[in-house]
Enzyme design. Structure first.
Site, short mmCIF file in Angstrom:
data_model
loop_
_atom_site.label_atom_id
_atom_site.label_comp_id
_atom_site.label_asym_id
_atom_site.label_seq_id
_atom_site.Cartn_x
_atom_site.Cartn_y
_atom_site.Cartn_z
N GLU A 74 0.82 -1.22 0.00
CA GLU A 74 0.00 0.00 0.00
C GLU A 74 0.86 1.28 0.00
O GLU A 74 0.37 2.35 0.35
CB GLU A 74 -0.96 0.01 1.19
CG GLU A 74 -1.86 -1.19 1.35
CD GLU A 74 -2.90 -1.34 0.24
OE1 GLU A 74 -2.83 -0.62 -0.76
OE2 GLU A 74 -3.78 -2.22 0.39
N HIS A 93 -3.18 2.29 8.40
CA HIS A 93 -4.24 1.51 7.72
C HIS A 93 -4.43 0.23 8.50
O HIS A 93 -3.45 -0.44 8.85
CB HIS A 93 -3.82 1.21 6.28
CG HIS A 93 -4.63 0.13 5.62
ND1 HIS A 93 -6.01 0.18 5.56
CD2 HIS A 93 -4.27 -1.02 5.00
CE1 HIS A 93 -6.45 -0.89 4.93
NE2 HIS A 93 -5.41 -1.65 4.60
N HIS A 95 -7.21 -3.39 9.28
CA HIS A 95 -8.37 -4.22 8.90
C HIS A 95 -9.14 -4.52 10.18
O HIS A 95 -9.46 -5.68 10.47
CB HIS A 95 -7.91 -5.53 8.26
CG HIS A 95 -7.19 -5.38 6.96
ND1 HIS A 95 -6.76 -6.46 6.22
CD2 HIS A 95 -6.84 -4.29 6.25
CE1 HIS A 95 -6.16 -6.04 5.12
NE2 HIS A 95 -6.18 -4.71 5.11
N TYR A 120 -16.51 12.65 20.13
CA TYR A 120 -15.16 12.26 19.69
C TYR A 120 -15.15 11.74 18.26
O TYR A 120 -14.16 11.91 17.55
CB TYR A 120 -14.54 11.27 20.69
CG TYR A 120 -13.62 11.99 21.63
CD1 TYR A 120 -14.12 12.96 22.49
CD2 TYR A 120 -12.25 11.77 21.62
CE1 TYR A 120 -13.29 13.67 23.32
CE2 TYR A 120 -11.40 12.49 22.44
CZ TYR A 120 -11.93 13.44 23.30
OH TYR A 120 -11.09 14.15 24.11
N HIS A 160 -12.74 -3.56 2.82
CA HIS A 160 -11.29 -3.66 3.08
C HIS A 160 -10.93 -3.09 4.46
O HIS A 160 -10.59 -3.85 5.35
CB HIS A 160 -10.56 -2.96 1.94
CG HIS A 160 -9.07 -3.07 1.98
ND1 HIS A 160 -8.27 -2.78 0.90
CD2 HIS A 160 -8.21 -3.38 2.98
CE1 HIS A 160 -7.01 -2.94 1.22
NE2 HIS A 160 -6.94 -3.30 2.48
#
Ligand code: 13P
Length: 211
Positions: A74, A93, A95, A120, A160
């Protein structure tokens, strides 16, 4: 922080995310911008819970590997975030379970995925944009992120997972943890009458806590 301290911090926060179940297997990647314009990025297929600081990839501004292990697939997506967000110093990033679940829902608003449930969520995530599905590491995925990155520091890759940029690595990690928490809340509240924050309450938060 110097480069060695940033390498240590990536490994420490990666382990913290892993130990609390926010990362698993070889999923997820973390990057930081260095003072001279290079980047540190976690190696491809590495586990965020078991990073060796010395082997973290160092890339130049074009994404070329300078040293360390081969970088995350990525890399282009991380670079797109930095290029569109000059004040961002770190990108994370994941998952993480609930954010991925929300990324698979067919009936979410792609321009603003989360309803304004908590203060928040508004302050740290803001308007979360959905990025159309492309395979992990695809150049088209990085291009799609680039189109949204100028206006959104947090985006959700369809089917994703989330990507968040921050003015420091701790800010990016705090924000992606808030995003995961908000996804969990959103799923828990689905189908129940919910009191959302009003437009006035959101405007007041944006006045008090400008991003
Ligand atoms: P890498 O192992 O190449 O970093 O890929 C993991 C990932 O999360 C892909 O989206």
């Amino acid at each position: 922080m110097n480069e060695n301290q940033l390498r240590e911090q990536i490994a420490e926060l990666g382990k913290s995310l892993y130990d609390r179940g926010l990362a698993h297997g070889s999923a997820g990647n973390i990057s930081v911008r260095l003072a001279g314009g290079d980047f540190l990025l976690t190696p491809t297929n590495s586990c965020l819970g078991r990073l060796d600081p010395a082997r973290i990839s160092r890339l130049d501004g074009s994404g070329k590997l300078i040293d360390g292990d081969p970088p995350s697939k990525e890399a282009l997506l991380h670079l797109a975030m930095y290029q569109e967000r000059p004040r961002s110093e770190a990108v994370v990033h994941l998952h993480s379970l609930h954010a991925v679940a929300v990324s698979c829902l067919a009936d979410i608003n792609p321009a603003d995925v989360f309803p304004p449930i908590t203060a928040y969520a508004v302050m740290q995530v803001g308007k979360l944009a959905l990025v159309p599905y492309y395979p992990p590491g695809d150049a088209a995925l990085a291009d799609a992120v680039r189109k949204l990155a100028g206006k959104h520091h947090a985006v959700l890759l369809a089917n994703h997972g989330p990507v968040v940029a921050g003015t420091s690595l701790t800010a990016a990690v705090n924000a992606i943890e808030e995003l995961e928490q908000t996804a969990h809340l959103m799923l828990s509240l689905r189908g129940r009458p919910t009191r959302l924050l009003t437009a006035e309450q959101i405007a007041e938060l944006n006045r008090r806590f400008p991003s």
